[in-house]
Design a protein around this motif. Sequence first.
Motif, PDB file in Angstrom:
ATOM      1  N   PRO A  13       0.826  -1.278   0.165  1.00 12.75           N
ATOM      2  CA  PRO A  13       0.016   0.097  -0.029  1.00 12.75           C
ATOM      3  C   PRO A  13       0.873   1.328   0.036  1.00 12.75           C
ATOM      4  O   PRO A  13       2.064   1.095   0.435  1.00 12.75           O
ATOM      5  CB  PRO A  13      -0.827  -0.152   1.343  1.00 12.75           C
ATOM      6  N   SER A  14       0.285   2.384  -0.356  1.00  7.56           N
ATOM      7  CA  SER A  14       0.975   3.660  -0.584  1.00  7.56           C
ATOM      8  C   SER A  14       1.357   4.098   0.853  1.00  7.56           C
ATOM      9  O   SER A  14       0.508   3.550   2.038  1.00  7.56           O
ATOM     10  CB  SER A  14       0.223   4.612  -1.360  1.00  7.56           C
ATOM     11  N   VAL A  15       2.345   4.885   1.143  1.00 11.04           N
ATOM     12  CA  VAL A  15       2.777   5.223   2.345  1.00 11.04           C
ATOM     13  C   VAL A  15       1.666   5.995   3.137  1.00 11.04           C
ATOM     14  O   VAL A  15       1.295   5.871   4.281  1.00 11.04           O
ATOM     15  CB  VAL A  15       4.016   6.232   2.505  1.00 11.04           C
ATOM     16  N   GLU A  16       0.801   6.772   2.169  1.00  8.77           N
ATOM     17  CA  GLU A  16      -0.263   7.500   2.876  1.00  8.77           C
ATOM     18  C   GLU A  16      -1.588   6.808   3.395  1.00  8.77           C
ATOM     19  O   GLU A  16      -2.303   7.376   4.204  1.00  8.77           O
ATOM     20  CB  GLU A  16      -0.919   8.399   1.474  1.00  8.77           C
ATOM     21  N   THR A  17      -1.559   5.516   3.160  1.00  9.62           N
ATOM     22  CA  THR A  17      -2.568   4.775   3.408  1.00  9.62           C
ATOM     23  C   THR A  17      -2.358   3.995   4.584  1.00  9.62           C
ATOM     24  O   THR A  17      -3.046   3.338   5.560  1.00  9.62           O
ATOM     25  CB  THR A  17      -3.209   3.853   2.498  1.00  9.62           C
ATOM     26  N   MET A  18      -1.063   4.043   5.037  1.00  8.04           N
ATOM     27  CA  MET A  18      -0.564   3.196   6.278  1.00  8.04           C
ATOM     28  C   MET A  18      -0.900   3.955   7.396  1.00  8.04           C
ATOM     29  O   MET A  18      -1.054   5.238   7.692  1.00  8.04           O
ATOM     30  CB  MET A  18       0.915   3.002   6.024  1.00  8.04           C
ATOM     31  N   ARG A  95       0.871  -1.861   7.966  1.00  2.00           N
ATOM     32  CA  ARG A  95       2.279  -1.542   7.859  1.00  2.00           C
ATOM     33  C   ARG A  95       2.950  -2.902   8.707  1.00  2.00           C
ATOM     34  O   ARG A  95       2.390  -3.736   9.448  1.00  2.00           O
ATOM     35  CB  ARG A  95       2.788  -0.233   8.552  1.00  2.00           C
ATOM     36  N   VAL A  96       4.418  -2.826   8.707  1.00  2.00           N
ATOM     37  CA  VAL A  96       5.104  -3.744   9.313  1.00  2.00           C
ATOM     38  C   VAL A  96       6.199  -3.132  10.022  1.00  2.00           C
ATOM     39  O   VAL A  96       7.160  -2.686   8.967  1.00  2.00           O
ATOM     40  CB  VAL A  96       5.456  -4.845   8.771  1.00  2.00           C
ATOM     41  N   ASP A  97       6.449  -2.967  11.152  1.00  2.00           N
ATOM     42  CA  ASP A  97       7.504  -2.096  11.751  1.00  2.00           C
ATOM     43  C   ASP A  97       8.370  -2.909  12.501  1.00  2.00           C
ATOM     44  O   ASP A  97       9.694  -2.532  12.368  1.00  2.00           O
ATOM     45  CB  ASP A  97       7.035  -1.158  13.018  1.00  2.00           C
ATOM     46  N   ALA A  98       8.065  -4.148  12.720  1.00  2.00           N
ATOM     47  CA  ALA A  98       9.102  -5.313  13.394  1.00  2.00           C
ATOM     48  C   ALA A  98       8.623  -6.454  12.943  1.00  2.00           C
ATOM     49  O   ALA A  98       7.612  -6.942  12.994  1.00  2.00           O
ATOM     50  CB  ALA A  98       9.224  -5.094  14.634  1.00  2.00           C
ATOM     51  N   LEU A  99       9.632  -7.125  12.686  1.00  2.00           N
ATOM     52  CA  LEU A  99       9.537  -8.593  12.030  1.00  2.00           C
ATOM     53  C   LEU A  99      10.385  -9.455  13.162  1.00  2.00           C
ATOM     54  O   LEU A  99      11.533  -9.242  13.293  1.00  2.00           O
ATOM     55  CB  LEU A  99      10.064  -9.185  10.767  1.00  2.00           C
ATOM     56  N   VAL A 100       9.801 -10.552  13.832  1.00  2.00           N
ATOM     57  CA  VAL A 100      10.520 -11.197  14.866  1.00  2.00           C
ATOM     58  C   VAL A 100      10.623 -12.489  14.448  1.00  2.00           C
ATOM     59  O   VAL A 100       9.431 -13.185  14.414  1.00  2.00           O
ATOM     60  CB  VAL A 100       9.973 -11.093  16.253  1.00  2.00           C
ATOM     61  N   GLY A 145      10.387   3.618   5.005  1.00  2.00           N
ATOM     62  CA  GLY A 145      11.407   4.243   5.361  1.00  2.00           C
ATOM     63  C   GLY A 145      12.181   3.757   6.495  1.00  2.00           C
ATOM     64  O   GLY A 145      12.915   4.382   7.051  1.00  2.00           O
ATOM     65  N   GLY A 146      11.941   2.592   7.043  1.00  2.00           N
ATOM     66  CA  GLY A 146      12.382   2.124   8.323  1.00  2.00           C
ATOM     67  C   GLY A 146      11.732   0.757   8.773  1.00  2.00           C
ATOM     68  O   GLY A 146      10.464   0.505   8.312  1.00  2.00           O
ATOM     69  N   GLY A 189      17.220   2.696   6.315  1.00  2.00           N
ATOM     70  CA  GLY A 189      16.540   2.868   7.552  1.00  2.00           C
ATOM     71  C   GLY A 189      15.991   1.419   8.290  1.00  2.00           C
ATOM     72  O   GLY A 189      15.515   1.609   9.243  1.00  2.00           O
ATOM     73  N   VAL A 190      16.361   0.506   7.588  1.00  2.00           N
ATOM     74  CA  VAL A 190      16.053  -0.814   8.133  1.00  2.00           C
ATOM     75  C   VAL A 190      17.192  -1.317   9.435  1.00  2.00           C
ATOM     76  O   VAL A 190      18.149  -1.478   8.604  1.00  2.00           O
ATOM     77  CB  VAL A 190      15.905  -1.904   7.216  1.00  2.00           C
ATOM     78  N   ARG A 191      16.695  -1.655  10.379  1.00  2.00           N
ATOM     79  CA  ARG A 191      17.880  -2.182  11.366  1.00  2.00           C
ATOM     80  C   ARG A 191      17.791  -3.756  11.594  1.00  2.00           C
ATOM     81  O   ARG A 191      16.483  -4.357  11.494  1.00  2.00           O
ATOM     82  CB  ARG A 191      17.902  -1.565  12.782  1.00  2.00           C
ATOM     83  N   VAL A 192      18.849  -4.460  12.015  1.00  2.00           N
ATOM     84  CA  VAL A 192      19.022  -5.853  12.380  1.00  2.00           C
ATOM     85  C   VAL A 192      19.400  -6.068  13.769  1.00  2.00           C
ATOM     86  O   VAL A 192      20.516  -5.558  13.832  1.00  2.00           O
ATOM     87  CB  VAL A 192      19.818  -6.544  11.246  1.00  2.00           C
ATOM     88  N   MET A 193      18.707  -6.963  14.490  1.00  2.00           N
ATOM     89  CA  MET A 193      19.325  -7.198  15.761  1.00  2.00           C
ATOM     90  C   MET A 193      19.125  -8.752  15.749  1.00  2.00           C
ATOM     91  O   MET A 193      18.208  -9.087  15.635  1.00  2.00           O
ATOM     92  CB  MET A 193      18.486  -6.558  16.996  1.00  2.00           C
TER      93      MET A 193
END
Length: 313
Positions: A13-18, A95-100, A145-146, A189-193
């Motif tokens: 989806p577009s950023v505006e719809t998230m 949206r998906v901000d974190a994947l575990v 963007g992250g 802007g994507v981090r990995v831990m």
Amino acid sequence: MEQGFAFERAQTPSVETMNDTFTWIITGASRGFGRAIAERALRNGDAIMAAVRQPEALADLAERYAGTFATWQFDARDSELALPLVRAAVDRFGRVDALVNNAGRGIVGAAEEVAEADLREAMDLHFFVPAALVRATLPIMRQQGGGTIVQLSSQGGRMSFPGVGGYSAGKFALEGWSEALAGEVAPFGVRVMIVEPSRFRTGFNAPDVLGVVDAGPVYRDALAAVRADMRRADGVQEGDPARAADVIVDLVHRDEAPPLRLPLGAEAVERIGGSYTANLDALRRWADTARSTDFPDAPPSSRPAVASWAGSA
């Protein structure tokens, strides 16, 4: 071409719809670290898509957090299910901000004793399916963007010992792949831990979870202590999953980049630290021998070092 690579063009989806609700996908969320992280994030006001084999096991969370919690039936050994899971999370929460990538299972047995089918299943569970989920999720995170990818590894992903090679193989693969991944996705802007726990009171050592190969006569005595230790650890492990979840959720929510590797538990600190020291000692001992095998006039490598993107954050 793998199905997931078309997701960015056709499904994102577009950023505006998230919406603005911080959203997690968590595999193996029915117990242990997965459930603890889900509960902590839900109390924080986040949304959770819990990927589990038996959604009914999370009926209490579904009732308590009806607006921010959803389940998706998921076999963590089947990479074909990765893309539908990510689509379901985006359809539900935007949206998906974190994947575990948390789902996992121990297997105890000598290298000669663990059958190829068991070894392949362990690699699917600990490496191939987590990798498929990352590939399916990255287009969403890049467009946002992250985002943060949390790979639940183990102290056994940095050092190993007799009897757990089948388990460590997948975790070693996951860590090496994730270390390269961290450098690739940092510009977006994507981090990995990578989380490396020691013994925690999860279901890992439960009799119905831990896989223990029948002992053959050759390795019965050599691995007797390891087998006994793994079997009797259930319920008496040092680590508290709730405290670990507090740390993980806090680090994921910080603006500051999380560490590339996060040992959890005193035993993990000691064992991983000891492994680093032993390997560094061996490297120094054999450094001159190693250097002597180079062509003296070869140009130096331009490949980046881990420190260029991981640092000490």
